[in-house]
Each structure stands twice: as structure tokens, then as C-alpha cells.
Design a protein around this motif. Structure first.
Motif, short mmCIF file in Angstrom:
data_model
loop_
_atom_site.label_atom_id
_atom_site.label_comp_id
_atom_site.label_asym_id
_atom_site.label_seq_id
_atom_site.Cartn_x
_atom_site.Cartn_y
_atom_site.Cartn_z
N PRO A 84 1.00 -1.37 -0.13
CA PRO A 84 -0.02 0.20 -0.23
C PRO A 84 0.83 1.39 0.11
N GLN A 85 2.16 0.84 0.37
CA GLN A 85 2.72 2.13 0.97
C GLN A 85 3.31 2.76 -0.65
N THR A 86 3.31 2.30 -1.02
CA THR A 86 4.15 2.31 -3.05
C THR A 86 2.69 2.66 -4.05
N ASP A 114 -0.15 2.59 8.33
CA ASP A 114 -1.01 2.94 8.65
C ASP A 114 -0.95 4.87 8.64
N ALA A 115 0.27 4.90 9.34
CA ALA A 115 0.64 6.12 9.24
C ALA A 115 1.61 7.15 8.25
N VAL A 116 1.89 6.02 7.42
CA VAL A 116 2.60 6.50 5.89
C VAL A 116 1.38 6.51 4.89
N LYS A 119 -0.58 10.24 5.55
CA LYS A 119 0.33 10.96 5.43
C LYS A 119 0.42 10.95 3.42
N ALA A 120 0.84 10.23 3.07
CA ALA A 120 0.21 10.07 1.59
C ALA A 120 -0.88 10.78 0.73
N ALA A 121 -1.47 9.91 2.29
CA ALA A 121 -3.43 10.95 1.90
C ALA A 121 -3.19 12.38 2.03
N GLN A 122 -2.60 12.26 2.47
CA GLN A 122 -3.46 14.19 2.75
C GLN A 122 -2.06 14.71 2.19
N GLU A 123 -1.16 14.40 1.49
CA GLU A 123 -0.36 15.37 0.77
C GLU A 123 -0.78 14.81 -0.98
#
Ligand code: FAD
Length: 565
Positions: A84-86, A114-116, A119-123
């Protein structure tokens, strides 16, 4: 304003009924809605997961996908084989996502992951909605109401739960879901695969979609064969349909449900087992814990006559689950090990040796003080200790992926304080690989309980591998099921076959000999030690460890000065 385009990211909630995250996603009124499962690299490559748990997981995924398609022919579970991170940053852009919705995960790794993603979603300007749903109460809220402390007893769970509030009544499954939007994955092919100059590259290009969305390019749930995982051996199958069927069958037996008392259930029972066997469904979320809780409550309301109470009742069992989640929610990674865990008593048994002091995590292999202990560990793991009760349980675990709670008690006590004096962390690793219901909080917590390193302290109460199973299975039917080589031995020797005279062994077609390493046909191993002798040694050692009174976070335990104490 444009309508929401929503990804429902499924991880621990493989169901449609009583799904708070799914409901929150649908409440947004999306113009496009994708139920998505991503490949989690920790789960796929790093966590110990045996073939039976893979089978159960893919059963759940397949069943959910079919159920979604029944609600909308154009939809399904979109299984994407990337971390999910990438993956998500690319999907957010390519599919013009506005919202990401998922169920809260309280495992320490899940929290970090989930924290990662958040953050990616917010960006990317994507709104994230997280809903609690895996436990009766939100584990972080339980901790808060327990004065910020880990939950270490059922009464603490009950008191904190009262302060958090009522357990929500379960919701029904939705009757429809919106269409998905584009499922174009072409963005993936361009940057990562170079233009094909050679045949090899051409093949890679042609098959590139397999990497992400399966050999038919349809986001399908993989088969074990396709994943290169050996065929499963367990008959216990997953999926929401199966879970609800099983729950309803249990609840329809009102007397069983209302009077269930864990210590009275037989660990030797099979076909059917004596407890609900709903734990793997609770682990994968193919069953909602609130559906289970309120189903039992409804039976209790109608039941005339006496009913059981927590902690031994069915509701009590569910409270235990919340207790371990509530301990882990506070203690994080350290809950799963002794070192740096200020709630776990330090016992100088065979310890994991390498510690990364920066991350405070145990890494690498285990150091074993005595080669004899390593031999005992291997014999325990592979079900050839020479104690038929222990061997049958360990073989059941490997074959079926499940054993009764009191069976787990027996093998865990035997490995640690009641026989081998080997670290509970080694046993927990084996359970992690083979259990269908492996839940990091419940596994670590129960191993600590059984090894008397946390939660429970009566180390002088050990389970005898001979006397204990006789209480519910005098003739050893359970042993014979998993150790069939003993089937013709007279019943009086079934738990102590080494006592059978040679003549009886001959008649039964089995010889009690060797250590079971390369077992000859028609043999069963001799016991690996004298149980009573080992139990006494263990109790003496536990007495000393309790006197010295070190905990996992104590510097003397960490740097090894305990050896000089
Ligand atoms: P039931 O008796 O029918 O209970 C109903 C539900 O209550 C279970 O499905 C489970 O979700 C919950 N529950 C019951 N007992 C416990 C308990 N002691 N702790 C936490 N939850 C409980 N359970 C896991 O779910 N995952 C694990 O990884 C796990 N590891 C264990 C390791 C050891 C050494 C021991 C002693 C126990 C472990 N347990 C674990 C707890 C327990 O043995 C299983 O939850 C239970 O046996 C599952 O069978 P069941 O569904 O028939 O339980």
C-alpha cells in the motif's frame, strides 16, 4: 462540487455485515467506489504464515468478492499485489480518489503502516476516514479509560468498557454498492518496465499486469498454487458465509450458548470440537465481534434458568480478546517480546540473543544454552516428544491450524515452565506460523500467561501430559486420531506408551523406540525426559526467577548481568 470517489481498503474486516468502515464509505454517497485489498509486504514476505492460514485468507477474499458482485455485477474485491505504501500514491492520482476509508488496526506494525498511508493521502489531498471495528471497544479508548495503562485483567476491561460506553448493535449488510470507476493500471507499466529490446523484456512487458492484478489481468484472488504455496491440509475453511452459518448454528443451541463455561469444555473433543471455533473468523473479520456479542446477549435474554458469567462464559471469552488488544495497544512492539517489556517478567530460560538496541526489537536467531534444549524444542514442534498428548496436539496444530484453548495451555506450559524451560517467544513463533487464528496480541499475551511471565503467576500449577487428558478422554481417541501409530495399544498405555510391555507393543504393531527423528515405520519415540523430574526442576528455577524479580525492561536482564546474580 464533484461527488466522492472512494476506496474502501479492506484488511481485517473481510465481510459485508456490521462493517463500520464500509458503512462510512457508503454514507459518502460515492459516484465511484472500489473495494480494494493490497498486498502487504510484511504479511506476504516476512510474517510466518503457513499454507493453512493462506487458504483461510483466500477463502475469505473469494467469498467477499462474490458477495460484492451479488450486490453489483460491475464490482468485486480488487486485489492488487503491491504494498500500500507504494501503490496508493499512484492510485490516488490515476483513479482521482477523494476518500480512503478503512478499519482501524491496533497492531504496532499496522499502526506504523497506516501512519505512512495517512500522510501520503494528506499529501495527495485525499480525505481519510478510519473506523474502529475489530474489537468490542476501541482499544486506545480502553487504555485511556484505564488511566493510560495497558489492560491486564478482565475486571479492568469491564470497568474501562463501562466508561467508554455501550457496545454498538450490529448493522446489516448493505443491499447495494456503487459502481467502481476506472480500474486502469496502465500508469504502472510505463515507468517501471523499459521498452522491450530483447525477447526477455518483451515477455516481461506482456506479463507485467500479472505482477499487480493476476495472470488474467482481472484483480482476482490468487490460488495457493499460483503463489507457490504448498497445498493446505486443514479442513477448516474461511469466508463470511461460513462464519455466519457457524455462528447461527451455535446460537441456535441456546443451552450451549447460555451455559458455556470454558474450563468445562473438553480439549480432547473433535468433530465437533467443544468450543465455537470462531477465532479464525474473528481474526480475518469474516465475522463481526459485535454480531457475536449481541447474538449471545439475545440468547441470554431468552434463556430460562442459570447461565454462565464472565470470565468463563462466551462473553467472557470475548472480553479476554479485548484485554490482550488493550495491552498491546499501549505496549506496542515490546508487548510481543520479553526485552524492553516492563510488564513481562524476566526468566533466564533460553533467550533470543540478538537485540537491536536502537529499535528495541529482537532480531536474528536464537541462542540456545544447551543443545539438549534445542533438541527438545524441535521434538516439541514436530510432535515427537514421546508424550502422546503433546504430540497429538502439535500434530493437530500443524495439520488443522487450530487447537482447543486448554490444548494450547498444555503445549505452552510443557515447552516453558512445565517441562523444557524454553522461552515462550520460541513457542509463540511456531503458533504464529501454524495457527489459522494467529493474532499477535492474543498470541503474545496468552504465551505470557502460560509461561507465568505476565497476567498469571501460579507457576507451581503445571499440566501433566498424562493425567490432564485422561479427565476427558480416558481411551485416548484424540491421541489416536493424530498419532495413529498408537491405535492398537491397550488404552491403559495410551498416554504412557513407554510403559507397555514389549509383548503388548508387538501385538499393537508399534515399537516404542528412538527419538522420532527419522522414524522407522511402526515406531513411536520414547519420552524425551522424565516429566516429573523436569517439572520439579522447572518449578525450582521459576521460584528463583521470581525471587530475583527482574522484568524485561530491567538493565540487569538486558545486559545479561542476571547471570551473575
Ligand atoms: P471460544 O472458546 O469459542 O471463544 C470465543 C472467542 O473468544 C474466540 O474465538 C476468541 O476470539 C476469543 N477468545 C477465547 N479465549 C481467548 C483467549 N484466551 N484470549 C483471547 N481471545 C480469546 N487466540 C487467538 O485468537 N489468536 C491467537 O493467536 C491465540 N494464541 C494463543 C496462544 C496460547 C499459548 C494460548 C493458550 C491461547 C491462545 N489464543 C489465541 C486464545 C484461545 O486459545 C483461542 O482464542 C481459542 O482457543 C479459539 O477457539 P474458539 O474460537 O473455539 O474459542
Amino acid at each position: 462540487m464533484s461527488k466522492p470517489r472512494v476506496i474502501w481498503w479492506i484488511r481485517t474486516d473481510l465481510r459485508l455485515h456490521d462493517n463500520l468502515a464500509l458503512q462510512a464509505a457508503l454514507d459518502l454517497g460515492p459516484e465511484a467506489f472500489w473495494p480494494v485489498w493490497t498486498w502487504d509486504p510484511k504479511y506476504v514476505y516476512r510474517t510466518r504464515v503457513g499454507c493453512n492460514r493462506w487458504q483461510f485468507l483466500t477463502d475469505c477474499q473469494r467469498n467477499l468478492s462474490e458477495s460484492i458482485t451479488k450486490l453489483n455485477k460491475k464490482s468485486k474485491l480488487f486485489l492488487i499485489r503491491e504494498a500500500p505504501q507504494t501503490l496508493f500514491p499512484k492510485l490516488f492520482k490515476a483513479w482521482k480518489i477523494t476518500h480512503l476509508v478503512f478499519e482501524k488496526d491496533t497492531d504496532p506494525y499496522g499502526k506504523d503502516r497506516d501512519a505512512v498511508i495517512i500522510k501520503a493521502a494528506q499529501e495527495a489531498g485525499v480525505e481519510v476516514i478510519v473506523k474502529h471495528g475489530r474489537t468490542l471497544w476501541d482499544s486506545d479508548e480502553l487504555v485511556e479509560k484505564n488511566h493510560g495503562k495497558p489492560l491486564m485483567s478482565i475486571s479492568q476491561v469491564q470497568a474501562a468498557g463501562l466508561k467508554v460506553g455501550d457496545i454498538a448493535r450490529p448493522m446489516s449488510a448493505p443491499i447495494s454498492v456503487p459502481d467502481p470507476g476506472t480500474t486502469d493500471m496502465s500508469f504502472e507499466q510505463q515507468p517501471s518496465i523499459p521498452k522491450p529490446d530483447f525477447q526477455r523484456d518483451r515477455e516481461r512487458q506482456d506479463k507485467s499486469y500479472e505482477k499487480l492484478i493476476g495472470p488474467n489481468g482481472d484483480f482476482a484472488v490468487p490460488t495457493l498454487e499460483e503463489l507457490g504455496i504448498p497445498a493446505a491440509t486443514s479442513q477448516i475453511r474461511g469466508g463470511e458465509t461460513e462464519a455466519l452459518k457457524q455462528l447461527n448454528k451455535i446460537l441456535s443451541d441456546k443451552k450451549y450458548t447460555a451455559t458455556f463455561a470454558k474450563p468445562d469444555t473438553a480439549p480432547t473433543a473433535f468433530e465437533p470440537q467443544s468450543t465455537t471455533l470462531l477465532s479464525p473468523h474473528l481474526h480475518f473479520g469474516s465475522l463481526s465481534i459485535r454480531e457475536f456479542w449481541w447474538g449471545v446477549q439475545n440468547v441470554l435474554k431468552e434463556h430460562k434458568g442459570k447461565h454462565s458469567e464472565p470470565p468463563t462464559s462466551l462473553l467472557g471469552q470475548l472480553l479476554f480478546r479485548d484485554m490482550y488488544f488493550g495491552a498491546q495497544a499501549k505496549l506496542g512492539y515490546s508487548f510481543n517480546q520479553t526485552l524492553y517489556n516492563d510488564h513481562c517478567r524476566f526468566v533466564p530460560w533460553h533467550l533470543p540473543s540478538r537485540v537491536d538496541h536502537e529499535t528495541k526489537r529482537v532480531t536474528g536467531d536464537y541462542h540456545i544454552d544447551s543443545p539438549e534444549a534445542e533438541e527438545w524444542f524441535q521434538r516439541w514442534k514436530w510432535g515427537r516428544t514421546g508424550f502422546p498428548w503433546i504430540d497429538a496436539l502439535m500434530r493437530q496444530l500443524r495439520q488443522e491450524g487450530w487447537i482447543h484453548h486448554l490444548g494450547r495451555h498444555a503445549v505452552a506450559c510443557f515447552l516453558t515452565r512445565g517441562g523444557c524451560y524454553i522461552s515462550w517467544e520460541r513457542g509463540a513463533d511456531v503458533f504464529e506460523e501454524w495457527l489459522l487464528d494467529h493474532e499477535s496480541a492474543c498470541n503474545a499475551g496468552n504465551w505470557q500467561w502460560l509461561s507465568c511471565t505476565a497476567f498469571y503467576a501460579q507457576y507451581y500449577r503445571c499440566y501433566s501430559p498424562i493425567v490432564f487428558p485422561q479427565k476427558t478422554d480416558k481411551d485416548g481417541a484424540f491421541v489416536i486420531r493424530y498419532c495413529p501409530e498408537l491405535k492398537d495399544l491397550p488404552a491403559k498405555y495410551i498416554y504412557e506408551p513407554w510403559k507397555a510391555p514389549l509383548q503388548d507393543q508387538k501385538k499393537a504393531g508399534v515399537r516404542i523406540t528412538g527419538d522420532g527423528k527419522d522414524p522407522e515405520k511402526g515406531t513411536y519415540p520414547k519420552p524425551m525426559f522424565d516429566f516429573s523430574e523436569r517439572r520439579n526442576i522447572c518449578i525450582e528455577r521459576m521460584k528463583t526467577a521470581y525471587k530475583v524479580n527482574l522484568y524485561g525492561n530491567d538493565s540487569k536482564a538486558i545486559d545479561g548481568t542476571w547471570k551473575t546474580l
